[in-house]
Design a protein around this motif. Structure first.
Motif, PDB file in Angstrom:
ATOM      1  N   GLY A  74     -11.646  48.201  -0.185  1.00 55.15           N
ATOM      2  CA  GLY A  74     -10.447  47.758   0.521  1.00 55.15           C
ATOM      3  C   GLY A  74      -9.261  48.673   0.317  1.00 55.15           C
ATOM      4  N   ARG A 105      -9.871  51.869   2.330  1.00 55.63           N
ATOM      5  CA  ARG A 105      -9.694  51.578   3.753  1.00 55.63           C
ATOM      6  C   ARG A 105      -8.218  51.574   4.133  1.00 55.63           C
ATOM      7  NH1 ARG A 105      -8.832  46.748   6.695  1.00 55.63           N
ATOM      8  NH2 ARG A 105      -9.751  46.782   8.793  1.00 55.63           N
ATOM      9  N   ARG A 106      -7.406  50.926   3.317  1.00 55.60           N
ATOM     10  CA  ARG A 106      -5.977  50.829   3.638  1.00 55.60           C
ATOM     11  C   ARG A 106      -5.294  52.193   3.543  1.00 55.60           C
ATOM     12  NH1 ARG A 106      -5.283  47.196   0.603  1.00 55.60           N
ATOM     13  NH2 ARG A 106      -4.440  48.188  -1.253  1.00 55.60           N
ATOM     14  N   LEU A 121      -7.400  50.046  13.557  1.00 54.02           N
ATOM     15  CA  LEU A 121      -8.654  49.287  13.510  1.00 54.02           C
ATOM     16  C   LEU A 121      -9.772  50.159  12.944  1.00 54.02           C
ATOM     17  CD1 LEU A 121      -8.392  47.595  17.027  1.00 54.02           C
ATOM     18  CD2 LEU A 121      -7.937  46.526  14.809  1.00 54.02           C
ATOM     19  N   THR A 134     -13.113  51.178  11.411  1.00 49.05           N
ATOM     20  CA  THR A 134     -14.443  50.622  11.200  1.00 49.05           C
ATOM     21  C   THR A 134     -15.001  51.156   9.880  1.00 49.05           C
ATOM     22  OG1 THR A 134     -15.533  52.443  12.341  1.00 49.05           O
ATOM     23  CG2 THR A 134     -14.827  50.553  13.684  1.00 49.05           C
ATOM     24  N   GLU A 135     -16.052  50.528   9.380  1.00 49.50           N
ATOM     25  CA  GLU A 135     -16.659  50.995   8.138  1.00 49.50           C
ATOM     26  C   GLU A 135     -17.160  52.438   8.273  1.00 49.50           C
ATOM     27  OE1 GLU A 135     -16.775  49.451   4.997  1.00 49.50           O
ATOM     28  OE2 GLU A 135     -15.236  48.336   6.075  1.00 49.50           O
ATOM     29  N   PRO A 182      -3.822  48.953   8.101  1.00 48.95           N
ATOM     30  CA  PRO A 182      -4.607  48.581   9.278  1.00 48.95           C
ATOM     31  C   PRO A 182      -4.226  47.190   9.761  1.00 48.95           C
ATOM     32  CG  PRO A 182      -5.892  48.207   7.308  1.00 48.95           C
ATOM     33  CD  PRO A 182      -4.595  48.822   6.851  1.00 48.95           C
ATOM     34  N   PRO A 214      -4.553  43.313  10.507  1.00 52.80           N
ATOM     35  CA  PRO A 214      -5.256  42.293   9.717  1.00 52.80           C
ATOM     36  C   PRO A 214      -6.621  41.982  10.306  1.00 52.80           C
ATOM     37  CG  PRO A 214      -2.979  41.635  10.141  1.00 52.80           C
ATOM     38  CD  PRO A 214      -3.244  42.835  10.987  1.00 52.80           C
ATOM     39  N   LYS A 215      -7.592  41.799   9.412  1.00 55.87           N
ATOM     40  CA  LYS A 215      -8.922  41.413   9.864  1.00 55.87           C
ATOM     41  C   LYS A 215      -8.908  39.965  10.347  1.00 55.87           C
ATOM     42  CE  LYS A 215     -11.799  44.428   6.975  1.00 55.87           C
ATOM     43  NZ  LYS A 215     -12.886  44.460   5.935  1.00 55.87           N
ATOM     44  N   VAL A 216      -9.680  39.704  11.369  1.00 56.70           N
ATOM     45  CA  VAL A 216      -9.829  38.326  11.836  1.00 56.70           C
ATOM     46  C   VAL A 216     -10.810  37.622  10.908  1.00 56.70           C
ATOM     47  CG1 VAL A 216     -10.541  36.846  13.737  1.00 56.70           C
ATOM     48  CG2 VAL A 216      -9.386  39.016  14.206  1.00 56.70           C
ATOM     49  N   ARG A 217     -10.333  36.625  10.210  1.00 60.70           N
ATOM     50  CA  ARG A 217     -11.160  35.942   9.223  1.00 60.70           C
ATOM     51  C   ARG A 217     -11.714  34.635   9.789  1.00 60.70           C
ATOM     52  NH1 ARG A 217     -10.740  38.687   4.646  1.00 60.70           N
ATOM     53  NH2 ARG A 217      -8.867  39.941   4.260  1.00 60.70           N
TER      54      ARG A 217
END
Length: 349
Positions: free
Chosen positions: A148, A151-152, A162, A164-165, A224, A226-229
């Motif tokens: 994490g 990624r940030r 957005l 991606t992995e 990034p 926020p991820k949709v949780r």
């Protein structure tokens, strides 16, 4: 400048040097980082990385020291009974990690401690991130980590909302300093944990500020996105406390999340099922007589929140010393209801 152009223009050697210089001065002093780069104890690194998958560092340090005190070597971990391992892991949550640690330790004692990314990846409970972390930190293998924090940092550096992995892994691979891969991985993670934080990034003191697209945009926290949780789903259950906080009837739990732990006898409620019906079913199984409702406790696990109604009950079954059993936080909360109820009866707040 868009992310593609930023990638082309980014002076990678300068970024590597700036980040490693910052890390050498400001990197966190963590107990699993003892020793020279590329020659650290892989057992300590492995335990730390597994522990920190779902636990913040400040809190994880306490659990780490407790676990290493109980099992100072991979041999000690492999030889310990699983109940002792779960007890040492108590409070850390996600107990499948402890079960996999124990299983993998046995494999390492039998076949040797891996020294490569592929070798670590073959162990139970070890995914690409953990394998890259141990291989780079303990053996200086050129593998970039992707978590994490990474990624940030990379999403902000390249201005990608957005990521991606595969995108993150590709950028991490391209940036990795192969002369000091372990230190570089730690540097990116430390930067994300201490400077490039989610809500209040300290851009003025960031060593990568000169190249950061998110900072240049004026809205670094927008990167990034926020991820949709997934929505959290409530799961209802009932449990009975037969005994007291020190000695109680306990059962071994099953399932992926709490499997292997001991806990108060419990029963899931069917959707829209009344608690009384589930309680009657539970007491019939235990040959117990239900008593008063002690209270309700909740505990969140990933996308589920357990809502547990806890009742007193009477039964002739043997009690177990609570302090010797590995219990989840949920069960500790449930046991605490009896003390709270006793305190209220005597006017104790």
């Amino acid at each position: 400048m868009n992310a593609a152009l930023a990638q082309q223009a980014l002076p990678i050697p300068a970024v590597q040097q700036a980040l490693l210089t910052w890390f050498d001065q400001h990197g966190r002093a963590l107990p699993w980082r003892l020793g020279e780069e590329g020659a650290r104890d892989p057992y300590r690194v492995w335990v730390a990385e597994i522990l920190l998958q779902q636990t913040q560092v400040a809190r994880g340090l306490v659990y780490y020291e407790r676990f290493l005190t109980a099992f100072p070597s991979v041999e000690a971990l492999a030889e310990a009974p699983i109940d002792a391992v779960l007890k040492a892991w108590e409070g850390c949550g996600y107990y499948a990690r402890a079960r996999n640690l124990h299983k993998a330790a046995g494999m390492m004692v039998a076949g040797g401690i891996p020294s490569t990314y592929a070798g670590w990846l073959a162990l139970p409970g070890v995914g690409p991130y953990t394998a890259a972390a141990v291989a780079s930190l303990a053996f200086n293998e050129g593998r970039a980590v992707n978590d994490g924090n990474v990624r940030r940092v990379l999403a902000r550096l390249y201005g990608e909302r957005l990521p991606t992995e595969p995108w993150v892994q590709a950028r991490a691979d391209a940036l990795l300093d192969l002369s000091r891969p372990g230190a570089f991985n730690e540097a990116v993670m430390d930067l994300g944990a201490t400077i490039c934080t989610p809500k209040a990034p300290r851009c003025k003191v960031c060593p990568l500020a000169a190249w950061c697209e998110a900072r240049a945009s004026g809205e670094p926290t927008a990167f990034p996105a926020p991820k949709v949780r997934a929505a959290v789903r409530d799961v209802g259950a009932v449990a009975v406390l037969i005994g007291n906080e020190q000695h109680a009837v306990l059962e071994r739990r099953e399932g992926a999340l709490l499997g292997g732990l001991m806990g108060l006898p419990s029963e899931l409620r069917e959707p829209d099922e009344a608690g009384a019906k589930a309680l009657a079913r539970l007491c019939a199984r235990l040959n117990a007589t239900p008593g008063a409702l002690l209270g309700t406790v909740t505990h969140s696990m990933t996308h589920r929140r357990i809502v547990l109604d806890v009742y007193a009950a009477q039964s002739g079954q043997a009690r177990t010393p609570v302090q010797d059993a590995a219990l989840s936080r949920l069960d500790h909360k449930a046991l605490g209801l009896l003390a709270a109820r006793r305190g209220s009866l005597f006017g104790v707040e």
